[in-house]
Scaffold this active site. Structure first.
Site, PDB file in Angstrom:
ATOM      1  N   ASP A  25       0.968  -1.156  -0.075  1.00 39.98           N
ATOM      2  CA  ASP A  25       0.035  -0.036  -0.172  1.00 39.98           C
ATOM      3  C   ASP A  25       0.825   1.186   0.041  1.00 39.98           C
ATOM      4  OD1 ASP A  25       0.899  -0.053   2.561  1.00 39.98           O
ATOM      5  OD2 ASP A  25      -1.063   0.307   3.656  1.00 39.98           O
ATOM      6  N   ASP A  64      -1.266  -6.226   0.026  1.00 42.36           N
ATOM      7  CA  ASP A  64      -1.127  -5.437   1.156  1.00 42.36           C
ATOM      8  C   ASP A  64      -2.577  -4.864   1.345  1.00 42.36           C
ATOM      9  OD1 ASP A  64       0.110  -4.692   3.148  1.00 42.36           O
ATOM     10  OD2 ASP A  64       1.191  -2.767   2.301  1.00 42.36           O
ATOM     11  N   GLU A  96      -1.192  -5.299   9.029  1.00 37.21           N
ATOM     12  CA  GLU A  96      -0.320  -4.611   9.811  1.00 37.21           C
ATOM     13  C   GLU A  96      -0.866  -4.836  11.121  1.00 37.21           C
ATOM     14  OE1 GLU A  96       0.117  -0.413   8.795  1.00 37.21           O
ATOM     15  OE2 GLU A  96       0.987  -0.743   6.969  1.00 37.21           O
ATOM     16  N   GLU A 163       9.149  -3.505  10.611  1.00 34.25           N
ATOM     17  CA  GLU A 163       9.669  -2.553   9.785  1.00 34.25           C
ATOM     18  C   GLU A 163      10.188  -1.425  10.767  1.00 34.25           C
ATOM     19  OE1 GLU A 163       6.761  -0.766   7.232  1.00 34.25           O
ATOM     20  OE2 GLU A 163       7.829   1.164   6.784  1.00 34.25           O
TER      21      GLU A 163
HETATM   22  O1  KIV Z   1       3.500  -0.954   1.526  1.00 36.86           O
HETATM   23  C1  KIV Z   1       4.706  -1.356   1.559  1.00 36.86           C
HETATM   24  O2  KIV Z   1       5.481  -1.397   0.944  1.00 36.86           O
HETATM   25  C2  KIV Z   1       5.151  -2.326   2.924  1.00 36.86           C
HETATM   26  C3  KIV Z   1       6.691  -2.684   2.839  1.00 36.86           C
HETATM   27  C4  KIV Z   1       7.348  -1.550   3.412  1.00 36.86           C
HETATM   28  C5  KIV Z   1       6.716  -3.798   4.075  1.00 36.86           C
HETATM   29  O3  KIV Z   1       4.454  -2.431   3.679  1.00 36.86           O
END
Ligand code: KIV
Length: 259
Positions: A25, A64, A96, A163
């Protein structure tokens, strides 16, 4: 692991042998120009997942899940996760959150949706976290991350992104959990690494995170190329015969005669 958001990039990454491709995302920032991932919708994500999966033959593609597509309740989460597989063509999803997301992850895994967890800096919670800051520096927040990783593993997550976590904590979590950790700004001791493709290729230049290494400078290369193009067009050097199409002389002569 690298992110990808479109067909040609996904195809190149796959051909280069990148085994995990995340349709992150982060596209909210690096493709759509928002200042946060909070604005990204399910429809945005599905649109980009479809483009990416059309370009990938070998890599595992992970979609994501965007803000509020899985947080409100488990049925929303299941339905939206299902869309990533059915409509987006992905093989897995990422969400997340630590302990508080473990039940949701577990239910997804139960119905056959592979889930990647993501703890540490979770950008969808930037408004609650007070900015894009390193997480887990105090004893209490470090404990929370360790508990979060354990809960996600217990829930059946096949991997966990860490992260912006201090190196010793990321190492401890990596040693403690039995599933692979994938780090971004979490040091060298994670099992794998992920980068935002536009950052590591030097294409997105609004800001360069400390954890990014720019392996090339695409924005500079593009600026130089489009500058050359514009100059050649102005100076009549482009297009040449090599980039143009002819036709039979008699056809053009007859046409001229008619005019
Ligand atoms: O959205 C994204 O690119 C991510 C990565 C940084 C793990 O969640």
């Amino acid at each position: 692991m690298l992110t990808a958001y479109d067909y040609p990039t996904a195809k190149v990454l796959d051909e280069a042998g990148i085994p995990l491709i995340l349709v992150g995302d982060s596209l909210g920032n690096v493709v759509l120009g928002y200042d946060s991932t909070v604005y990204v919708t399910m429809d945005d994500m599905i649109h980009h997942c479809r483009a990416v999966t059309r370009g990938v033959r070998n890599a595992l593609v992970i979609g994501d899940m965007p803000f509020m597509s899985y947080q409100a309740n488990v049925s929303d989460a299941l339905r939206n996760a299902g869309r990533f597989l059915q409509e987006g063509g992905c093989q897995a999803v990422k969400i997340e959150g630590g302990e508080h997301m473990a039940e949701t992850a577990h239910r997804m895994v139960q119905v056959g949706i592979p889930v990647m967890g993501h703890i540490g800096l979770t950008p969808q919670s930037v408004n609650a976290l007070g900015g894009y800051k390193v997480q887990g520096r105090t004893l209490e927040t470090a404990r929370q991350l360790v508990r979060g990783a354990a809960a996600l593993e217990q829930a059946g997550c096949f991997s966990i992104v860490l992260e912006m976590v201090p190196v010793p904590l990321a190492r401890l979590i990596t040693e403690k959990v039995g599933v692979p950790t994938i780090g971004i700004g979490a040091g060298p001791f994670c099992d794998g690494q992920v980068q935002v493709v536009s950052d590591m290729l030097g294409l997105f230049t609004d800001f360069v995170p400390k954890h990014t290494k720019q392996y090339t400078h695409l924005a500079q290369a593009i600026r130089a190329a489009v500058g050359d193009y514009a100059r050649e067009v102005r100076e009549g050097q482009f297009p040449t015969e090599a980039h143009s199409f002819g036709m039979k002389e008699e056809v053009i002569e007859e046409l001229k005669g008619e005019l």
